[in-house]
Motif scaffolding. Structure first.
Motif, PDB file in Angstrom:
ATOM      1  N   ILE A 231       0.869  -1.179   0.000  1.00  0.00           N
ATOM      2  CA  ILE A 231       0.000   0.000   0.000  1.00  0.00           C
ATOM      3  C   ILE A 231       0.903   1.225   0.000  1.00  0.00           C
ATOM      4  CG2 ILE A 231      -1.864   1.211   1.174  1.00  0.00           C
ATOM      5  CD1 ILE A 231      -2.618  -1.586   0.156  1.00  0.00           C
ATOM      6  N   ASP A 232       0.903   1.939  -1.084  1.00  0.00           N
ATOM      7  CA  ASP A 232       1.829   3.053  -1.290  1.00  0.00           C
ATOM      8  C   ASP A 232       1.473   4.213  -0.362  1.00  0.00           C
ATOM      9  OD1 ASP A 232       3.543   4.994  -2.206  1.00  0.00           O
ATOM     10  OD2 ASP A 232       3.031   4.757  -4.321  1.00  0.00           O
ATOM     11  N   GLY A 233       2.406   4.565   0.512  1.00  0.00           N
ATOM     12  CA  GLY A 233       2.160   5.667   1.433  1.00  0.00           C
ATOM     13  C   GLY A 233       2.507   7.027   0.885  1.00  0.00           C
ATOM     14  N   ASP A 234       2.995   7.079  -0.348  1.00  0.00           N
ATOM     15  CA  ASP A 234       3.408   8.353  -0.938  1.00  0.00           C
ATOM     16  C   ASP A 234       2.347   8.972  -1.841  1.00  0.00           C
ATOM     17  OD1 ASP A 234       5.915   8.181   0.304  1.00  0.00           O
ATOM     18  OD2 ASP A 234       6.717   6.965  -1.339  1.00  0.00           O
ATOM     19  N   VAL A 235       1.192   8.340  -1.939  1.00  0.00           N
ATOM     20  CA  VAL A 235       0.092   8.867  -2.745  1.00  0.00           C
ATOM     21  C   VAL A 235      -1.161   8.903  -1.875  1.00  0.00           C
ATOM     22  CG1 VAL A 235       1.102   7.948  -4.871  1.00  0.00           C
ATOM     23  CG2 VAL A 235      -0.595   6.600  -3.637  1.00  0.00           C
ATOM     24  N   PRO A 236      -2.201   9.634  -2.287  1.00  0.00           N
ATOM     25  CA  PRO A 236      -3.446   9.627  -1.515  1.00  0.00           C
ATOM     26  C   PRO A 236      -3.960   8.203  -1.316  1.00  0.00           C
ATOM     27  CG  PRO A 236      -3.496  11.366  -3.158  1.00  0.00           C
ATOM     28  CD  PRO A 236      -2.271  10.570  -3.440  1.00  0.00           C
ATOM     29  N   LEU A 237      -4.577   7.957  -0.175  1.00  0.00           N
ATOM     30  CA  LEU A 237      -4.976   6.600   0.186  1.00  0.00           C
ATOM     31  C   LEU A 237      -5.915   5.984  -0.845  1.00  0.00           C
ATOM     32  CD1 LEU A 237      -4.878   4.270   2.172  1.00  0.00           C
ATOM     33  CD2 LEU A 237      -6.711   5.383   3.469  1.00  0.00           C
ATOM     34  N   GLU A 238      -6.845   6.763  -1.354  1.00  0.00           N
ATOM     35  CA  GLU A 238      -7.787   6.222  -2.346  1.00  0.00           C
ATOM     36  C   GLU A 238      -7.048   5.697  -3.567  1.00  0.00           C
ATOM     37  OE1 GLU A 238     -11.762   7.606  -4.896  1.00  0.00           O
ATOM     38  OE2 GLU A 238     -10.821   8.980  -3.461  1.00  0.00           O
ATOM     39  N   LYS A 239      -6.049   6.454  -4.021  1.00  0.00           N
ATOM     40  CA  LYS A 239      -5.264   6.017  -5.175  1.00  0.00           C
ATOM     41  C   LYS A 239      -4.439   4.778  -4.832  1.00  0.00           C
ATOM     42  CE  LYS A 239      -1.909   7.682  -8.602  1.00  0.00           C
ATOM     43  NZ  LYS A 239      -1.115   8.855  -9.056  1.00  0.00           N
ATOM     44  N   ALA A 240      -3.873   4.749  -3.632  1.00  0.00           N
ATOM     45  CA  ALA A 240      -3.074   3.596  -3.213  1.00  0.00           C
ATOM     46  C   ALA A 240      -3.928   2.332  -3.141  1.00  0.00           C
ATOM     47  CB  ALA A 240      -2.427   3.875  -1.861  1.00  0.00           C
ATOM     48  N   ILE A 241      -5.129   2.458  -2.626  1.00  0.00           N
ATOM     49  CA  ILE A 241      -6.019   1.297  -2.539  1.00  0.00           C
ATOM     50  C   ILE A 241      -6.424   0.842  -3.940  1.00  0.00           C
ATOM     51  CG2 ILE A 241      -8.315   0.537  -1.819  1.00  0.00           C
ATOM     52  CD1 ILE A 241      -7.970   2.225   0.705  1.00  0.00           C
ATOM     53  N   GLY A 242      -6.696   1.783  -4.839  1.00  0.00           N
ATOM     54  CA  GLY A 242      -7.046   1.410  -6.207  1.00  0.00           C
ATOM     55  C   GLY A 242      -5.942   0.632  -6.884  1.00  0.00           C
ATOM     56  N   ALA A 243      -4.703   1.077  -6.721  1.00  0.00           N
ATOM     57  CA  ALA A 243      -3.571   0.367  -7.314  1.00  0.00           C
ATOM     58  C   ALA A 243      -3.423  -1.025  -6.700  1.00  0.00           C
ATOM     59  CB  ALA A 243      -2.289   1.172  -7.113  1.00  0.00           C
ATOM     60  N   ALA A 244      -3.625  -1.118  -5.396  1.00  0.00           N
ATOM     61  CA  ALA A 244      -3.537  -2.417  -4.734  1.00  0.00           C
ATOM     62  C   ALA A 244      -4.617  -3.367  -5.234  1.00  0.00           C
ATOM     63  CB  ALA A 244      -3.634  -2.240  -3.223  1.00  0.00           C
ATOM     64  N   LEU A 245      -5.817  -2.859  -5.453  1.00  0.00           N
ATOM     65  CA  LEU A 245      -6.911  -3.704  -5.950  1.00  0.00           C
ATOM     66  C   LEU A 245      -6.605  -4.246  -7.345  1.00  0.00           C
ATOM     67  CD1 LEU A 245     -10.045  -1.728  -4.723  1.00  0.00           C
ATOM     68  CD2 LEU A 245      -9.151  -3.874  -3.806  1.00  0.00           C
ATOM     69  N   ASP A 246      -5.980  -3.440  -8.177  1.00  0.00           N
ATOM     70  CA  ASP A 246      -5.579  -3.921  -9.504  1.00  0.00           C
ATOM     71  C   ASP A 246      -4.578  -5.066  -9.378  1.00  0.00           C
ATOM     72  OD1 ASP A 246      -7.194  -2.053 -10.727  1.00  0.00           O
ATOM     73  OD2 ASP A 246      -5.572  -0.615 -11.078  1.00  0.00           O
ATOM     74  N   GLU A 247      -3.627  -4.913  -8.469  1.00  0.00           N
ATOM     75  CA  GLU A 247      -2.620  -5.956  -8.258  1.00  0.00           C
ATOM     76  C   GLU A 247      -3.261  -7.217  -7.673  1.00  0.00           C
ATOM     77  OE1 GLU A 247       1.892  -6.209  -6.382  1.00  0.00           O
ATOM     78  OE2 GLU A 247       0.753  -4.329  -6.306  1.00  0.00           O
ATOM     79  N   ILE A 248      -4.176  -7.022  -6.735  1.00  0.00           N
ATOM     80  CA  ILE A 248      -4.883  -8.165  -6.142  1.00  0.00           C
ATOM     81  C   ILE A 248      -5.661  -8.925  -7.200  1.00  0.00           C
ATOM     82  CG2 ILE A 248      -6.772  -8.782  -4.581  1.00  0.00           C
ATOM     83  CD1 ILE A 248      -5.770  -6.414  -2.794  1.00  0.00           C
ATOM     84  N   SER A 249      -6.287  -8.202  -8.120  1.00  0.00           N
ATOM     85  CA  SER A 249      -7.049  -8.853  -9.190  1.00  0.00           C
ATOM     86  C   SER A 249      -6.153  -9.743 -10.040  1.00  0.00           C
ATOM     87  CB  SER A 249      -7.721  -7.783 -10.064  1.00  0.00           C
ATOM     88  OG  SER A 249      -8.398  -8.373 -11.158  1.00  0.00           O
ATOM     89  N   ALA A 250      -4.951  -9.253 -10.350  1.00  0.00           N
ATOM     90  CA  ALA A 250      -4.024 -10.052 -11.157  1.00  0.00           C
ATOM     91  C   ALA A 250      -3.570 -11.292 -10.401  1.00  0.00           C
ATOM     92  CB  ALA A 250      -2.817  -9.197 -11.546  1.00  0.00           C
ATOM     93  N   TYR A 251      -3.295 -11.157  -9.114  1.00  0.00           N
ATOM     94  CA  TYR A 251      -2.881 -12.320  -8.327  1.00  0.00           C
ATOM     95  C   TYR A 251      -4.037 -13.311  -8.149  1.00  0.00           C
ATOM     96  CZ  TYR A 251       1.740 -10.564  -7.016  1.00  0.00           C
ATOM     97  OH  TYR A 251       3.049 -10.147  -7.030  1.00  0.00           O
ATOM     98  N   THR A 252      -5.244 -12.792  -8.029  1.00  0.00           N
ATOM     99  CA  THR A 252      -6.402 -13.681  -7.928  1.00  0.00           C
ATOM    100  C   THR A 252      -6.540 -14.527  -9.184  1.00  0.00           C
ATOM    101  OG1 THR A 252      -7.557 -12.096  -6.490  1.00  0.00           O
ATOM    102  CG2 THR A 252      -8.893 -13.771  -7.588  1.00  0.00           C
ATOM    103  N   ALA A 253      -6.400 -13.889 -10.334  1.00  0.00           N
ATOM    104  CA  ALA A 253      -6.489 -14.618 -11.598  1.00  0.00           C
ATOM    105  C   ALA A 253      -5.383 -15.657 -11.732  1.00  0.00           C
ATOM    106  CB  ALA A 253      -6.426 -13.636 -12.765  1.00  0.00           C
TER     107      ALA A 253
END
Length: 283
Positions: A231-253
């Motif tokens: 979870i990137d602490g250098d960007v706004p939390l909403e953006k950090a969570i969005g990026a994490a969700l994209d990564e989670i989706s790829a790992y889920t697949a």
């Protein structure tokens, strides 16, 4: 998908880390919480503070009531396996049977040089690791253990009291070495954890693990496969969570079982609610 959190014990205080774990304990979507086993920070000012992993883990076991706890991962080079087995049994008892026993061969040259801890060449390091895991399993599982290794010798050795979890706390082995690390995972682990720069690198490693399991006759479904997502602490939390969700989706697949969310440095308990709300629909 299953979820966990990990806090960085560098450049922080005990109170801040404790408060995050206590808060995570209240969100059922987070099944486990992890720290790391280092004595120096891994980023920023390397002369700064870093809270020791196992002593803090014992205290965090007492501070929490539900969440499973672990060190991701313990460097085998830092402690004799018999000492580590006794530590693990005690922390499992303190936690009421919530310990995840994370172990790895170790790698940090800086810490070893500073403390005078030998860091053997890679082959010997993994030989010592293999012996250490077997010795720990014997001590945690059996009334008396005798082990005749090249590097580890136990003679009628006891580890009492035994851990709550039987035959022993689940073992998590961290790393991505295709032969030695994944071979050890296939033989002894209940969870395999790996940290990768991108999800595309995970599936080839999983295929190698399947091969290692076939070689030793292990059912791969017995092994939870976990990865870390930052979870990137250098960007706004909403953006950090969005990026994490994209990564989670790829790992889920790709077929990953468990996502360990690496919280930003200086994370406060308030970060957990939006994270929990974001990942709960995926669990």
């Amino acid at each position: 998908m299953r979820f966990a959190i990990k806090t960085r014990p560098e450049h922080t205080t005990w109170e801040r880390m404790r408060d995050v774990w206590v808060a995570a304990d209240e969100f059922p979507v987070f099944e486990s919480a992890w720290n790391w086993d280092h004595f120096y920070p891994l980023s920023g000012d390397l002369t700064g503070p870093n809270i020791e992993g196992w002593t803090s883990l014992a205290a965090l076991a007492q501070a929490t009531r539900r969440i499973r706890i672990g060190c991701q991962v313990t460097g085998m080079i830092y402690r004799h396996p018999a000492v580590l087995a006794n530590m693990a049994a005690t922390v499992d008892i303190i936690s009421g049977g919530r310990l995840e026993l994370g172990v790895g061969a170790g790698w940090n040259q800086l810490e070893c040089d500073a403390y005078g801890i030998p860091l053997p060449p890679l082959r010997e390091r993994f030989d010592r690791f293999d012996e250490g895991v077997q010795a720990m399993i014997g001590l945690l599982r059996d009334p008396v253990t005798t082990f005749e290794g090249r590097y580890v010798q136990l003679t009628d050795a006891r580890c009492e009291p035994k851990p709550v979890q039987r035959p022993h706390p689940p073992i998590t082995i961290g790393g991505k070495g295709p032969r030695r690390t994944l071979g050890a995972v296939a033989r002894w682990a209940q969870e395999w954890n790996v940290i990768l720069p991108e999800p595309a690198q995970w599936r080839p490693l999983k295929d190698t693990l399947l091969t290692r399991c076939a070689e030793v006759g292990r059912d791969p479904s017995e092994i939870t496969c976990s990865v870390n997502v930052r979870i990137d602490g250098d960007v706004p939390l909403e953006k950090a969570i969005g990026a994490a969700l994209d990564e989670i989706s790829a790992y889920t697949a790709a077929g990953v079982d468990l996502i360990v969310l690496n919280l930003p440095l200086h994370a406060k308990p308030e970060i957990l609610r939006p994270l929990a709300e974001a990942v709960a629909p995926l669990s």
